[in-house]
Scaffold this motif. Structure first.
Motif, short mmCIF file in Angstrom:
data_model
loop_
_atom_site.label_atom_id
_atom_site.label_comp_id
_atom_site.label_asym_id
_atom_site.label_seq_id
_atom_site.Cartn_x
_atom_site.Cartn_y
_atom_site.Cartn_z
N TYR A 93 0.79 -1.52 -0.22
CA TYR A 93 -0.01 -0.32 -0.23
C TYR A 93 0.94 1.57 0.17
CZ TYR A 93 -3.93 -3.67 1.55
OH TYR A 93 -4.85 -4.11 1.30
N ARG A 94 0.25 2.57 -1.09
CA ARG A 94 1.44 4.01 -0.36
C ARG A 94 0.19 5.10 -1.05
NH1 ARG A 94 6.77 4.00 -4.36
NH2 ARG A 94 6.90 6.34 -4.24
N ARG A 95 0.30 5.63 -0.30
CA ARG A 95 -0.72 6.88 0.25
C ARG A 95 0.68 8.31 -1.60
NH1 ARG A 95 -1.91 9.72 4.14
NH2 ARG A 95 0.28 11.21 3.97
N LEU A 96 -0.30 8.37 -2.52
CA LEU A 96 0.20 9.77 -3.01
C LEU A 96 0.27 11.09 -3.01
CD1 LEU A 96 0.41 6.99 -6.85
CD2 LEU A 96 2.36 7.91 -4.71
N PRO A 97 0.32 12.28 -3.39
CA PRO A 97 -0.41 13.27 -3.67
C PRO A 97 -1.60 13.45 -3.93
CG PRO A 97 1.68 13.23 -4.33
CD PRO A 97 1.08 11.61 -4.36
N SER A 98 -3.17 13.96 -3.78
CA SER A 98 -4.21 13.67 -4.68
C SER A 98 -3.66 14.64 -6.06
CB SER A 98 -5.33 14.54 -3.79
OG SER A 98 -6.35 14.57 -4.27
N THR A 99 -4.34 14.12 -6.86
CA THR A 99 -4.68 14.64 -8.15
C THR A 99 -5.62 15.76 -7.88
OG1 THR A 99 -6.27 13.55 -9.22
CG2 THR A 99 -3.33 13.08 -9.14
N SER A 100 -6.76 15.48 -7.23
CA SER A 100 -7.11 16.64 -7.12
C SER A 100 -7.12 17.91 -7.02
CB SER A 100 -8.06 16.52 -6.34
OG SER A 100 -8.94 17.79 -5.55
N PRO A 101 -7.35 19.18 -7.75
CA PRO A 101 -7.06 20.11 -7.42
C PRO A 101 -7.65 20.70 -6.40
CG PRO A 101 -8.94 20.48 -8.87
CD PRO A 101 -8.78 18.78 -8.58
N ALA A 102 -7.79 20.47 -5.94
CA ALA A 102 -7.87 21.18 -4.19
C ALA A 102 -7.08 20.95 -3.99
CB ALA A 102 -8.97 20.40 -3.43
N GLN A 103 -5.76 19.79 -4.04
CA GLN A 103 -4.26 19.10 -2.89
C GLN A 103 -3.12 20.32 -4.16
OE1 GLN A 103 -1.62 19.02 -2.23
NE2 GLN A 103 -2.12 17.09 -1.50
N THR A 104 -3.28 21.60 -3.02
CA THR A 104 -2.05 22.48 -3.62
C THR A 104 -0.80 21.93 -3.97
OG1 THR A 104 -1.62 22.96 -1.52
CG2 THR A 104 -3.88 24.48 -2.69
N MET A 105 -0.45 21.37 -3.72
CA MET A 105 1.02 20.82 -4.75
C MET A 105 0.94 20.89 -5.88
SD MET A 105 2.78 16.94 -4.58
CE MET A 105 3.17 16.99 -2.61
N GLY A 106 2.09 21.67 -6.04
CA GLY A 106 3.03 22.11 -7.63
C GLY A 106 2.13 19.97 -8.53
N TYR A 107 1.96 20.76 -9.95
CA TYR A 107 2.44 19.26 -10.62
C TYR A 107 3.22 18.74 -10.89
CZ TYR A 107 1.44 17.03 -14.83
OH TYR A 107 1.49 15.66 -15.84
N ALA A 108 4.60 19.58 -10.56
CA ALA A 108 6.00 18.88 -10.86
C ALA A 108 5.92 18.17 -10.34
CB ALA A 108 6.79 19.79 -11.24
#
Length: 165
Positions: free
Chosen positions: A135-150
């Motif tokens: 199991y591994r959690r990744l950053p959400s691809t949602s636009p609500a997740q403010t982490m940069g695309y890169a």
């Protein structure tokens, strides 16, 4: 509060990796497609990693994932929520999908990647039927997740190209 009914999984007999979101967004429900919000980075990221256009026809995008042995589903089969945010889901309304049946039918799945913290949290709370998987959690691809695309792309690339989980 709106009733949210999830979709059938994108899956076939060859998949080895299961990507789990929490529940479909309002736009996804309207389109009857996973990750239909054009601001959601899921198709852009997977397209970049697997060589297809993010705006290709849905059937082509899903076929590309399956050809790379990747399935997609959501943790929740049903919930009640206002809007699209995972934080707006009414906790008592959550009904998980039948993962015992899915993992029984698709025994070749060896790892689960969570598209964001809510998917992981709700899977752990409501499901966790196959503890022997990776199991591994990744950053959400949602636009609500403010982490940069890169940064999102780098994390997803690392997870989807690392077969040692």
């Amino acid at each position: 509060m709106s009733a949210v009914e999830g979709f059938a999984p994108i899956i076939d007999d060859g998949v080895q990796t299961l990507i789990l979101g929490n529940a479909p967004s309002v736009m996804a429900l309207a389109a009857q497609q996973y990750y239909a919000n054009p601001r959601n980075a899921f198709w852009r990221i997977t397209g970049e990693l697997f060589g297809f256009e993010a705006d290709a026809p849905y059937e082509m995008r899903t076929a590309a994932l399956l050809s790379h042995k990747i399935a997609v589903w959501d943790v929740l089969k049903f919930c009640r929520r206002v809007g699209s945010l995972d934080s707006a889901v009414e906790p008592r309304s959550m009904v998980p999908n039948d993962f015992a049946a899915l993992f029984d039918e698709h025994r070749q799945i060896t790892r689960v990647l969570f598209n964001g913290a809510a998917a992981e949290k709700n899977f752990d709370r409501l499901v966790r039927v196959a503890p022997d998987l990776s199991y591994r959690r990744l950053p959400s691809t949602s636009p609500a997740q403010t982490m940069g695309y890169a940064d999102k792309l780098a994390a997803w690339r690392d997870a989807l190209t690392d077969r040692s989980d």
